[in-house]
Design a protein around this motif. Sequence first.
Motif, mmCIF file in Angstrom:
data_model
loop_
_atom_site.group_PDB
_atom_site.id
_atom_site.type_symbol
_atom_site.label_atom_id
_atom_site.label_comp_id
_atom_site.label_asym_id
_atom_site.label_seq_id
_atom_site.Cartn_x
_atom_site.Cartn_y
_atom_site.Cartn_z
ATOM 1 N N MET A 1 0.851 -1.193 0.000
ATOM 2 C CA MET A 1 0.000 0.000 0.000
ATOM 3 C C MET A 1 0.890 1.247 0.000
ATOM 4 S SD MET A 1 -2.926 0.997 2.780
ATOM 5 C CE MET A 1 -2.029 1.944 3.987
ATOM 6 N N ASN A 3 0.960 5.503 0.350
ATOM 7 C CA ASN A 3 0.207 6.617 0.903
ATOM 8 C C ASN A 3 -0.171 7.545 -0.244
ATOM 9 O OD1 ASN A 3 -0.538 9.002 1.998
ATOM 10 N ND2 ASN A 3 1.174 9.148 3.432
ATOM 11 N N PRO A 4 -1.475 7.684 -0.539
ATOM 12 C CA PRO A 4 -1.861 8.495 -1.691
ATOM 13 C C PRO A 4 -1.695 9.981 -1.438
ATOM 14 C CG PRO A 4 -3.804 7.741 -0.530
ATOM 15 C CD PRO A 4 -2.628 7.156 0.196
ATOM 16 N N GLY A 5 -1.430 10.335 -0.198
ATOM 17 C CA GLY A 5 -1.368 11.751 0.124
ATOM 18 C C GLY A 5 -0.042 12.396 -0.193
ATOM 19 N N ALA A 6 1.015 11.637 -0.247
ATOM 20 C CA ALA A 6 2.321 12.266 -0.354
ATOM 21 C C ALA A 6 3.253 11.450 -1.241
ATOM 22 C CB ALA A 6 2.926 12.394 1.038
ATOM 23 N N ALA A 7 4.096 12.167 -1.948
ATOM 24 C CA ALA A 7 5.102 11.492 -2.764
ATOM 25 C C ALA A 7 6.321 11.254 -1.875
ATOM 26 C CB ALA A 7 5.477 12.370 -3.934
ATOM 27 N N ASN A 8 6.782 10.013 -1.833
ATOM 28 C CA ASN A 8 7.961 9.730 -1.034
ATOM 29 C C ASN A 8 9.187 9.992 -1.884
ATOM 30 O OD1 ASN A 8 6.346 8.859 1.049
ATOM 31 N ND2 ASN A 8 6.181 6.835 0.147
ATOM 32 N N TRP A 9 10.273 10.282 -1.218
ATOM 33 C CA TRP A 9 11.477 10.448 -2.011
ATOM 34 C C TRP A 9 12.679 10.033 -1.221
ATOM 35 C CZ3 TRP A 9 14.281 15.548 -3.013
ATOM 36 C CH2 TRP A 9 14.294 16.334 -1.879
ATOM 37 N N SER A 10 13.786 9.844 -1.926
ATOM 38 C CA SER A 10 14.942 9.285 -1.261
ATOM 39 C C SER A 10 16.221 9.876 -1.831
ATOM 40 C CB SER A 10 14.937 7.773 -1.435
ATOM 41 O OG SER A 10 14.932 7.454 -2.796
ATOM 42 N N ASP A 39 14.579 19.261 4.024
ATOM 43 C CA ASP A 39 13.530 19.262 3.012
ATOM 44 C C ASP A 39 12.377 20.126 3.512
ATOM 45 O OD1 ASP A 39 11.922 17.733 4.615
ATOM 46 O OD2 ASP A 39 11.592 16.149 3.152
ATOM 47 N N ARG A 40 11.402 20.378 2.637
ATOM 48 C CA ARG A 40 10.373 21.355 2.980
ATOM 49 C C ARG A 40 9.473 20.884 4.120
ATOM 50 N NH1 ARG A 40 9.971 26.246 -0.240
ATOM 51 N NH2 ARG A 40 8.106 26.535 0.995
ATOM 52 N N SER A 41 9.516 19.582 4.416
ATOM 53 C CA SER A 41 8.710 19.135 5.557
ATOM 54 C C SER A 41 9.513 19.166 6.850
ATOM 55 C CB SER A 41 8.153 17.738 5.306
ATOM 56 O OG SER A 41 9.194 16.798 5.305
ATOM 57 N N GLY A 42 10.760 19.657 6.790
ATOM 58 C CA GLY A 42 11.541 19.843 8.012
ATOM 59 C C GLY A 42 12.473 18.704 8.346
ATOM 60 N N GLN A 43 12.639 17.771 7.417
ATOM 61 C CA GLN A 43 13.536 16.655 7.708
ATOM 62 C C GLN A 43 14.952 17.012 7.276
ATOM 63 O OE1 GLN A 43 11.871 12.874 7.143
ATOM 64 N NE2 GLN A 43 9.813 13.649 7.029
ATOM 65 N N ARG A 101 11.661 24.411 -4.534
ATOM 66 C CA ARG A 101 10.501 24.116 -3.697
ATOM 67 C C ARG A 101 10.533 22.719 -3.084
ATOM 68 N NH1 ARG A 101 7.285 27.943 -3.172
ATOM 69 N NH2 ARG A 101 5.709 26.649 -2.162
ATOM 70 N N SER B 2 7.360 10.523 3.722
ATOM 71 C CA SER B 2 8.506 9.858 4.331
ATOM 72 C C SER B 2 9.732 10.097 3.466
ATOM 73 C CB SER B 2 8.239 8.370 4.453
ATOM 74 O OG SER B 2 8.057 7.825 3.180
ATOM 75 N N ILE B 4 13.578 8.656 2.742
ATOM 76 C CA ILE B 4 14.580 7.624 3.022
ATOM 77 C C ILE B 4 15.940 8.197 2.654
ATOM 78 C CG2 ILE B 4 15.347 5.287 2.499
ATOM 79 C CD1 ILE B 4 12.446 4.603 1.840
ATOM 80 N N ASN B 95 2.707 17.134 4.007
ATOM 81 C CA ASN B 95 3.615 15.986 3.924
ATOM 82 C C ASN B 95 3.520 15.024 5.102
ATOM 83 O OD1 ASN B 95 4.721 16.908 1.484
ATOM 84 N ND2 ASN B 95 6.117 18.259 2.581
ATOM 85 N N TYR B 129 -5.075 15.048 0.104
ATOM 86 C CA TYR B 129 -4.843 13.795 0.823
ATOM 87 C C TYR B 129 -6.192 13.174 1.169
ATOM 88 C CZ TYR B 129 -0.316 16.003 2.077
ATOM 89 O OH TYR B 129 0.884 16.639 2.077
#
Lengths: 164, 225
Positions: A1, A3-10, A39-43, A101, B2, B4, B95, B129
């Motif tokens: 599954m 998460n349809p809300g957010a694009a993950n990235w690495s 990153d823009r979400s604070g990570q 962005r 998320s 990684i 996010n 979302y």
Amino acid sequence: MTNPGAANWSFDEEDLNALTRTVSRFLSETGAHSALIADRSGQLVATIGRPLSFDPMVFATLTAADFSANDQLARLIGETDFTTLFHQGEKESMYVADVARRLILVTLFDNHTPIGLVRLKMKPVVEELTVHLDRAYIRARESGSTQPNILAGAGEEIDELFNW
Amino acid sequence: MSMINYAAREINCKIVYYGPGLGGKTTNLEHIYGKVKPDTRGKLISLATETERTLFFDFLPVDLGTIRGFNTRFHLYTVPGQVYYNASRKLILKNVDGIVFVADSQVERMEANLESMQNLYDNMAEYGYDLTRMPFVVQYNKRDLPNAAPTEELQAALNPGWEPAEPAKARVTPDPYHAGQNLVDQHSSGVWIERVPYFEAVAVGGDGVFDTLKAVSKLVLKALA
């Protein structure tokens, strides 16, 4: 599954090295002592230059919040966003720039470094970082994903992790 | 969203504690901060007013262990519950990977709970979302108070369920946290209903706080797997 809300990235090692090289050169050209990429979400993505005397993760989170709040302020006055922010202190100052962005570059410098120099050199650095990011994204799109999904099939391991 | 970081071998995820004002969101984070080992958590940051009401957010990073050589780091945020801080609340949801809705069990707070839940749906929808398809759990806090509403009433109001998004999920699925109850069940009308996991809590004493955190974190990691 997914998460349809957010694009993950690495990030892989190569991406990080490219970003770090560009920012290191910028630090030596300006005399600024440290930089931090979030990153823009604070990570927190990376810290570069002189080791920081504070918790960089907390700093990254607050910077992203600062940037997001200022984005909203920009909209209220009819701008789409503010691409840079400058916070001036008595001895230490910080210059914060948006990168495509997606990332935020925070430069920390003392009063030996002129703000004009940081501002002047920042623009080409942001452009170069954007090129690195675009390359990583194109590679990710072409290969379908940046990396194999490290958590694929890790259901049992995840269950065990929470066995406390 | 998320992230990684292969270079640092870290998986970073964002969990937001949402809910009405004075419901116990900050108390959840304070309890976690006090209980986890200092080497597995960062500072608890609170952007609060002078009267200790959350102004922008509280933030606590915690490491929950290692999977396949990657450290799993959860960034826990709370939002300001007071109605007029919606601009701040919306920013924090950006996010997000998982949501905990902290409801105040007191009968008198039912309307505030409903208003906050609606506000959560609306803010999530504005970002595009779909809350019903995300890692999401509900915590009924303040269960120790004499005026706490029965959980059945709270469930009916705040976690009434929805039709499963995927047809394959339309089968009876027991609630692993409550014996004899189901997360996915079929109504007598034939309609399938899916609910999110719920937890009863007394956050000031720590009851239910870690159960809630574990459940949402697990859902977030499973969503990545």
